[in-house]
Design an enzyme around this catalytic site. Structure first.
Site, PDB file in Angstrom:
ATOM      1  N   LYS A 240      32.259  41.318  27.014  1.00 21.60           N
ATOM      2  CA  LYS A 240      31.250  40.497  26.854  1.00 21.60           C
ATOM      3  C   LYS A 240      30.635  40.399  25.712  1.00 21.60           C
ATOM      4  O   LYS A 240      30.357  39.131  25.072  1.00 21.60           O
ATOM      5  CB  LYS A 240      30.274  40.581  28.127  1.00 21.60           C
ATOM      6  CG  LYS A 240      31.023  40.504  29.566  1.00 21.60           C
ATOM      7  CD  LYS A 240      31.595  39.184  29.788  1.00 21.60           C
ATOM      8  CE  LYS A 240      32.404  39.271  30.846  1.00 21.60           C
ATOM      9  NZ  LYS A 240      31.711  39.112  32.162  1.00 21.60           N
TER      10      LYS A 240
ATOM     11  N   GLU B 174      20.222  40.859  27.577  1.00 24.42           N
ATOM     12  CA  GLU B 174      20.014  39.509  27.290  1.00 24.42           C
ATOM     13  C   GLU B 174      18.537  38.994  27.684  1.00 24.42           C
ATOM     14  O   GLU B 174      17.964  39.741  28.434  1.00 24.42           O
ATOM     15  CB  GLU B 174      20.922  38.678  27.729  1.00 24.42           C
ATOM     16  CG  GLU B 174      22.090  38.553  27.106  1.00 24.42           C
ATOM     17  CD  GLU B 174      23.143  37.446  27.604  1.00 24.42           C
ATOM     18  OE1 GLU B 174      24.305  36.874  27.185  1.00 24.42           O
ATOM     19  OE2 GLU B 174      22.811  36.838  28.853  1.00 24.42           O
TER      20      GLU B 174
ATOM     21  N   HIS C 264      23.583  36.539  42.423  1.00 26.64           N
ATOM     22  CA  HIS C 264      24.514  36.366  41.198  1.00 26.64           C
ATOM     23  C   HIS C 264      25.688  35.829  41.452  1.00 26.64           C
ATOM     24  O   HIS C 264      26.748  35.954  40.330  1.00 26.64           O
ATOM     25  CB  HIS C 264      24.222  37.603  40.077  1.00 26.64           C
ATOM     26  CG  HIS C 264      23.024  38.005  39.704  1.00 26.64           C
ATOM     27  ND1 HIS C 264      22.062  37.172  38.854  1.00 26.64           N
ATOM     28  CD2 HIS C 264      22.314  39.255  40.061  1.00 26.64           C
ATOM     29  CE1 HIS C 264      21.120  37.803  38.800  1.00 26.64           C
ATOM     30  NE2 HIS C 264      20.981  39.044  39.284  1.00 26.64           N
TER      31      HIS C 264
ATOM     32  N   ARG D  49      40.880  33.312  33.382  1.00 23.81           N
ATOM     33  CA  ARG D  49      41.492  33.334  34.648  1.00 23.81           C
ATOM     34  C   ARG D  49      41.624  32.092  35.591  1.00 23.81           C
ATOM     35  O   ARG D  49      40.520  31.262  35.026  1.00 23.81           O
ATOM     36  CB  ARG D  49      41.417  34.316  35.638  1.00 23.81           C
ATOM     37  CG  ARG D  49      39.957  34.683  35.920  1.00 23.81           C
ATOM     38  CD  ARG D  49      39.552  35.517  37.006  1.00 23.81           C
ATOM     39  NE  ARG D  49      38.187  35.823  37.219  1.00 23.81           N
ATOM     40  CZ  ARG D  49      37.169  35.088  37.637  1.00 23.81           C
ATOM     41  NH1 ARG D  49      37.782  34.097  38.402  1.00 23.81           N
ATOM     42  NH2 ARG D  49      36.078  35.282  37.689  1.00 23.81           N
TER      43      ARG D  49
END
Length: 467
Positions: A154, A238, A273, A330
């Protein structure tokens, strides 16, 4: 669940330098530069509804299919739907069986498999698995190993997005290694902030922190969750965007540098989430914002030489500003709604691209991709709402689904007598409703979900209807 090799950045880096010539995807290539190699037999290194989805596409294209199954899955439907089926992971746990790369490659080679489709979850975003396929002379139906590695990390994906001029949420440039770094980040950007797993997704390793008192506990919990789910507890930070829309763009690339988008999906309705309801196209999305989202997605994909199907995910704040989150290299669970509004079979496209066909050859050019109507997907899961949506298991005694015009059902274990295992994802059936517009699709979805009757296990149908 998504699992990623923790050492990808280091070990794979050496491997990729050696193989850079082999895997480079350059825009100047033409169909004449690469040989078209038809696929005659495909293995799906997965289980459940996604395995059956791929088998059906292969059958439609005249391709023979191979299933693999764990000892736990001996009686599962995906084994019955394939032309051939082989046991893997003998003696291993139910999940570990589908992660055992040597067994999967061995079955593929012994049975003359041309290509392996990873589905979603399990090994689908593992660069070492993609590389193992290539090393064994078996095609991997997805991006090249180095692209899977870049997108699976990431932090590196974030750096590539910045390089491509795509806006990102303020965050750390590398995984953090201590609580002190998290404290410094909070001082700089203020609360709320969010911890995210550096080498995985699916909501695992995510923790929102709103003040200093919560910081240490959530750092430890996020690290533990990431370590358990992905084998690596590395985290990055973040700034947390309050009440954003979660918008993702479906992309498709070929071996010749062509990349198109198939518009967006709104995945804002989530629990813990994790997505619960997906809508395509996103309702009331500003047309200029749509153009920016799709343009940024295509530009990022072209920069990394993206091949095959993928999804670029964004957050959109209350001011209409969008921020890159990640690329899922994917096929997504929610690819169905994109298929319904564009009339493009994404699995067919994946197979043809893997064979060496170009997107223009397949009639997949950007000016030909149009939105037609609206589609909604709800995930009916074997979870008990009265127990905080804890997974429920057992035997399905009664099963009646909602069907009719405008309804598509993708499932594997949704039938009377099916045994719901505690070892795998709780998804029972995906219900997809299509109509000329959002109200029409929503009405069909409401009607279909109220028709469902399931006894023997608890299901989350009521939640989806209320949402």
């Amino acid at each position: 669940m998504l699992l990623h090799l923790g050492g990808c950045r280091g070990k794979m880096g050496i491997l990729l330098i050696r193989r850079v010539g082999l895997f480079c995807r350059s825009a100047h290539l033409s169909p004449q530069n690469l040989e078209y190699r038809p696929i005659k037999k495909v293995m799906v290194a997965n289980r459940g509804e996604i395995a059956i989805r791929v088998f059906r596409a292969c059958t439609e294209l005249g391709i023979r299919t191979v299933a693999v199954y764990s000892e736990e899955d001996t009686g599962q439907m995906h084994r019955q739907k394939a032309d051939e089926a082989y046991l893997i992971g003998r003696g291993l746990s139910p999940v570990a069986a589908y992660l055992h790369i040597p067994d999967i490659i061995k079955v593929a080679k012994e049975n003359n498999v041309d290509a392996i489709h990873p589905g979603y979850g399990f090994l689908s975003e593992r660069a070492d698995f993609a590389q193992a396929c290539v090393d064994a002379g078996v095609r991997f139906i997805g991006p090249s190993p180095e692209v899977v590695c870049k997108m699976g990390d990431k932090v590196e994906a974030r750096a590539l997005a910045i390089k491509a001029g795509v806006p990102v949420v303020p965050g750390t440039d590398a995984p953090i290694s201590s609580l002190q770094e998290a404290q410094e980040f909070a001082k700089t950007y203020g609360f709320p902030i969010i911890f995210k797993a550096a080498y995985g997704g699916g909501g695992r390793g995510m923790r929102v922190v709103r003040d200093y008192e919560e910081l240490e506990e959530n750092y430890q919990r996020a690290y533990s969750e990431a370590l358990a789910a992905f084998g690596n507890g590395a985290l990055f930070l973040e700034k947390f965007i309050e009440k954003p829309r979660h918008i993702e763009v479906q992309i498709l690339g070929d071996k010749y540098g062509n990349v198109i988008h198939l518009y967006e999906r709104d995945c804002s309705i989530q629990r813990r989430h994790q997505k619960v309801v997906e809508i395509a196209p996103a309702a009331q999305l500003d047309l200029h914002l749509r153009d920016r989202l799709t343009s940024d997605s295509v530009n990022l994909a072209k920069q990394v030489g993206y091949e095959n199907a993928g999804t670029v995910e964004f957050l959109v704040d209350k001011h209409g500003k969008h921020y890159f989150i990640e690329v899922n290299s994917r096929l997504q669970v929610e690819h169905t709604v994109t298929e319904e509004i564009t009339d493009v079979d994404l699995v067919h496209a994946q197979l043809r691209v893997c064979e060496g066909r170009s997107l223009p050859e397949l009639g997949l050019e950007q000016n030909k991709i149009q939105i037609n109507g609206c589609a909604i997907q709800c995930r009916v899961t074997t979870e008990d709402p009265s127990r905080g949506f804890q997974p429920d298991t057992g035997r399905i005694e009664v099963f009646r689904s909602g069907e009719g015009m405008g309804i598509r059902l993708d499932s594997a274990s949704a039938f009377q007598g099916a045994i719901i295992s505690p070892h795998y994802d709780s998804l029972l059936v995906k219900v997809i409703a299509s109509g000329k517009d959002l109200p029409t699709a929503a009405t069909k979805m409401h009607r279909a979900l109220t028709e469902f009757r399931v006894r023997g296990v608890k299901v989350g149908v009521k939640l989806n209807w209320l949402l």
